[in-house]
Design a protein around this motif. Sequence first.
Motif, mmCIF file in Angstrom:
data_model
loop_
_atom_site.group_PDB
_atom_site.id
_atom_site.type_symbol
_atom_site.label_atom_id
_atom_site.label_comp_id
_atom_site.label_asym_id
_atom_site.label_seq_id
_atom_site.Cartn_x
_atom_site.Cartn_y
_atom_site.Cartn_z
ATOM 1 N N ARG A 182 13.841 -10.411 4.640
ATOM 2 C CA ARG A 182 14.378 -10.968 5.883
ATOM 3 C C ARG A 182 13.432 -12.016 6.480
ATOM 4 N N GLU A 183 13.883 -12.617 7.574
ATOM 5 C CA GLU A 183 13.118 -13.643 8.271
ATOM 6 C C GLU A 183 13.155 -13.356 9.763
ATOM 7 N N PRO A 184 12.019 -13.051 10.409
ATOM 8 C CA PRO A 184 10.686 -12.969 9.825
ATOM 9 C C PRO A 184 10.547 -11.758 8.899
ATOM 10 N N ILE A 185 9.514 -11.770 8.079
ATOM 11 C CA ILE A 185 9.328 -10.727 7.080
ATOM 12 C C ILE A 185 9.283 -9.359 7.744
ATOM 13 N N SER A 186 10.058 -8.400 7.204
ATOM 14 C CA SER A 186 10.242 -7.105 7.841
ATOM 15 C C SER A 186 10.299 -5.990 6.805
ATOM 16 N N TYR A 187 10.035 -4.783 7.304
ATOM 17 C CA TYR A 187 10.129 -3.580 6.475
ATOM 18 C C TYR A 187 11.576 -3.326 6.079
ATOM 19 N N CYS A 188 11.816 -3.056 4.778
ATOM 20 C CA CYS A 188 13.173 -2.835 4.273
ATOM 21 C C CYS A 188 13.263 -1.563 3.443
ATOM 22 N N GLY A 189 12.380 -0.611 3.680
ATOM 23 C CA GLY A 189 12.421 0.637 2.945
ATOM 24 C C GLY A 189 11.324 0.729 1.908
ATOM 25 N N ILE A 190 11.405 1.795 1.114
ATOM 26 C CA ILE A 190 10.390 2.093 0.102
ATOM 27 C C ILE A 190 10.799 1.468 -1.229
ATOM 28 N N ASN A 191 9.823 1.013 -1.984
ATOM 29 C CA ASN A 191 10.075 0.492 -3.331
ATOM 30 C C ASN A 191 10.240 1.669 -4.299
ATOM 31 N N SER A 192 11.282 2.461 -4.071
ATOM 32 C CA SER A 192 11.452 3.712 -4.817
ATOM 33 C C SER A 192 11.709 3.471 -6.301
ATOM 34 N N VAL A 193 12.439 2.421 -6.645
ATOM 35 C CA VAL A 193 12.701 2.135 -8.061
ATOM 36 C C VAL A 193 11.396 1.827 -8.789
ATOM 37 N N GLY A 194 10.579 0.968 -8.208
ATOM 38 C CA GLY A 194 9.306 0.651 -8.824
ATOM 39 C C GLY A 194 8.394 1.857 -8.933
ATOM 40 N N LEU A 195 8.390 2.699 -7.894
ATOM 41 C CA LEU A 195 7.525 3.877 -7.929
ATOM 42 C C LEU A 195 7.973 4.849 -9.015
ATOM 43 N N ARG A 196 9.273 5.051 -9.169
ATOM 44 C CA ARG A 196 9.749 5.941 -10.240
ATOM 45 C C ARG A 196 9.371 5.398 -11.602
ATOM 46 N N ARG A 197 9.469 4.096 -11.784
ATOM 47 C CA ARG A 197 9.106 3.500 -13.065
ATOM 48 C C ARG A 197 7.630 3.732 -13.391
ATOM 49 N N ARG A 198 6.823 3.886 -12.371
ATOM 50 C CA ARG A 198 5.382 4.055 -12.569
ATOM 51 C C ARG A 198 4.948 5.503 -12.478
ATOM 52 N N GLY A 199 5.921 6.427 -12.527
ATOM 53 C CA GLY A 199 5.582 7.828 -12.668
ATOM 54 C C GLY A 199 5.446 8.619 -11.392
#
Length: 259
Positions: A182-199
């Motif tokens: 978003r603009e301005p840059i804002s929190y949009c939740g957890i990077n859950s997909v990336g975290l699962r990929r990394r164990g």
Amino acid sequence: MPQPLAFIHPDAKIAPNVIIEPFVSIDKNVVILEGSHIGPNVIIREGTRIGRNCNIFPGAVIGAIPQDLKFCGEETTAIIGDNTTIRECVTINRGTIAKGRTEIGNNCLIMAYCHVAHDCIVGNHVILSNATQLAGEVIVGDWAVIGGGSLIHQFTQIGAHVMIQGGSKINKDIPPFVKAAREPISYCGINSVGLRRRGYSNQQIREIQEIYRVLYLSGMNNSMAVERIEAELPAAKERDEIVLFVRNSPRGIMRGYFD
């Protein structure tokens, strides 16, 4: 083996099995380790250190002097870790007296037309997508993924495992494990997909989500939220990493979506 049309300064230290293609220019005080591949028209300037099995594509310029008027010719370095790919026309400047080095970690992908300015520290397994621009003294944590065309203000810090939307203007610190857009840059939740990929386990991801609910959705300011997180949520490596990041943020962290 170097091509006859490449220029290699006699003081450069290059491992025997490094591939160097035509029209490459390699300055003095350069080190390139085993297995790396330097494509045509690459310029590698004084003070560059390139690790093992790196792949540098045509037109990249590594180790040029900083675009900083305070730079006075001090001896500094630009360090590229092992197994890192640097695509076409990337520019990576060496450090200044501030840190003495610009550093890219291991197993990174720096896509075409990115710029990494003086004294930036980029962690391991980082992806900088096309035309991302890092100003001076930016810090990027391990496993961060930054979308194409993003502009990152000097001194900004980006936490580990972050996913940032392309085209973002980043002038606040981005805490670990989150998505930012978003603009301005804002929190949009957890990077859950990336975290699962990394164990990361579902339990770890739920705990991280709960931390950010307190930080961004409780209505408290950051100091109060951090105190509540430490008092009420279970101790864990991820919790402590987030708390430390927020407390030590020099620019302040990005806003929540509803701020």
